[in-house]
Design a protein around this motif. Structure first.
Motif, PDB file in Angstrom:
ATOM      1  N   LEU A   1       0.826  -1.211   0.000  1.00 15.98           N
ATOM      2  CA  LEU A   1       0.000   0.000   0.000  1.00 15.98           C
ATOM      3  C   LEU A   1       0.857   1.256   0.000  1.00 15.98           C
ATOM      4  O   LEU A   1       0.555   2.224  -0.701  1.00 15.98           O
TER       5      LEU A   1
ATOM      6  N   GLY B   1      -1.350   3.960  -1.640  1.00 13.05           N
ATOM      7  CA  GLY B   1      -2.589   3.540  -0.995  1.00 13.05           C
ATOM      8  C   GLY B   1      -3.566   2.834  -1.908  1.00 13.05           C
ATOM      9  O   GLY B   1      -4.640   2.440  -1.483  1.00 13.05           O
ATOM     10  N   ARG B   2      -3.204   2.650  -3.164  1.00  6.90           N
ATOM     11  CA  ARG B   2      -4.086   1.961  -4.119  1.00  6.90           C
ATOM     12  C   ARG B   2      -3.587   0.532  -4.291  1.00  6.90           C
ATOM     13  O   ARG B   2      -2.407   0.297  -4.497  1.00  6.90           O
ATOM     14  N   LEU B   3      -4.519  -0.382  -4.268  1.00  7.55           N
ATOM     15  CA  LEU B   3      -4.158  -1.791  -4.324  1.00  7.55           C
ATOM     16  C   LEU B   3      -4.548  -2.377  -5.668  1.00  7.55           C
ATOM     17  O   LEU B   3      -5.715  -2.377  -6.037  1.00  7.55           O
ATOM     18  N   ASP B   4      -3.575  -2.844  -6.426  1.00  6.18           N
ATOM     19  CA  ASP B   4      -3.829  -3.501  -7.701  1.00  6.18           C
ATOM     20  C   ASP B   4      -3.657  -5.000  -7.495  1.00  6.18           C
ATOM     21  O   ASP B   4      -2.555  -5.533  -7.584  1.00  6.18           O
TER      22      ASP B   4
ATOM     23  N   VAL C   1     -12.018  -6.686   1.058  1.00  4.26           N
ATOM     24  CA  VAL C   1     -11.666  -5.991  -0.179  1.00  4.26           C
ATOM     25  C   VAL C   1     -12.962  -5.752  -0.939  1.00  4.26           C
ATOM     26  O   VAL C   1     -13.710  -6.684  -1.215  1.00  4.26           O
ATOM     27  N   THR C   2     -13.209  -4.486  -1.264  1.00  7.72           N
ATOM     28  CA  THR C   2     -14.442  -4.129  -1.977  1.00  7.72           C
ATOM     29  C   THR C   2     -14.307  -4.461  -3.465  1.00  7.72           C
ATOM     30  O   THR C   2     -13.228  -4.806  -3.944  1.00  7.72           O
TER      31      THR C   2
ATOM     32  N   ARG D   1     -14.174  -2.448  -5.746  1.00 10.79           N
ATOM     33  CA  ARG D   1     -13.272  -1.455  -6.347  1.00 10.79           C
ATOM     34  C   ARG D   1     -11.841  -1.609  -5.819  1.00 10.79           C
ATOM     35  O   ARG D   1     -11.037  -0.705  -5.923  1.00 10.79           O
ATOM     36  N   ASN D   2     -11.547  -2.771  -5.213  1.00 11.08           N
ATOM     37  CA  ASN D   2     -10.232  -3.084  -4.649  1.00 11.08           C
ATOM     38  C   ASN D   2      -9.815  -2.132  -3.536  1.00 11.08           C
ATOM     39  O   ASN D   2      -8.634  -1.863  -3.345  1.00 11.08           O
ATOM     40  N   GLU D   3     -10.772  -1.646  -2.801  1.00 10.84           N
ATOM     41  CA  GLU D   3     -10.482  -0.840  -1.618  1.00 10.84           C
ATOM     42  C   GLU D   3     -10.445  -1.763  -0.415  1.00 10.84           C
ATOM     43  O   GLU D   3     -11.238  -2.700  -0.313  1.00 10.84           O
ATOM     44  N   ILE D   4      -9.542  -1.495   0.473  1.00 12.80           N
ATOM     45  CA  ILE D   4      -9.419  -2.323   1.668  1.00 12.80           C
ATOM     46  C   ILE D   4     -10.238  -1.709   2.789  1.00 12.80           C
ATOM     47  O   ILE D   4     -10.157  -0.504   3.049  1.00 12.80           O
ATOM     48  N   ARG D   5     -11.005  -2.542   3.438  1.00 17.32           N
ATOM     49  CA  ARG D   5     -11.778  -2.128   4.600  1.00 17.32           C
ATOM     50  C   ARG D   5     -11.339  -3.004   5.772  1.00 17.32           C
ATOM     51  O   ARG D   5     -11.345  -4.234   5.683  1.00 17.32           O
TER      52      ARG D   5
END
Length: 133
Positions: free
Chosen positions: A69, A74-77, A96-97, A99-103
């Protein structure tokens, strides 16, 4: 993130302590960061598999996630990191949403601090006998 920077710093200081007390040089240890420090400390722990345990696997996973990250703004590919994607799928406290966002769930910090606390306690137990030699 601060926990892992602190862990890395602590292990670095611990290596310097052993370097001063022994003939083993830290600069000869392979890799860098946490891997370098664990390669060095393997010489001093009682259980030579200590850094191969599930507990250490959790710590390296968290550290790899933070590094990924940090180096990606901060963007996860996940498409370019299948191994990380597979590990994230198995984590209960990380979601992981689409949209590849981490929660992170509410239990994430408890899991990390508990893991680090347990690791440091067990590391102390691994190394305390070295001081008695």
């Amino acid at each position: 993130m601060t926990c892992f920077f602190s862990l890395e710093n602590f292990l670095h200081e611990l290596c310097f302590y052993f370097e001063k007390k022994t003939e083993y040089e830290l600069k000869k240890a392979k890799d860098k960061g946490l891997k370098k420090y664990t390669n060095y400390l393997k010489q001093f722990v009682l259980d030579k598999n200590f850094f191969g345990t599930e507990l250490w696997e959790r710590i390296t996973f968290f550290n790899d996630l933070i590094n990924t990250l940090a180096h990606a703004d901060g963007r996860l590919d996940l498409s370019s990191n299948k191994d990380l994607a597979d590990k994230l799928e198995k984590k209960e406290n990380i979601l992981v949403t689409d949209r590849n966002e981490i929660r992170l769930t509410e239990n994430f910090l408890e899991e990390v601090t508990s893991t680090l606390h347990t690791f440091l306690f067990l590391l102390y137990k691994q190394l305390e006998s070295y001081g008695k030699r």
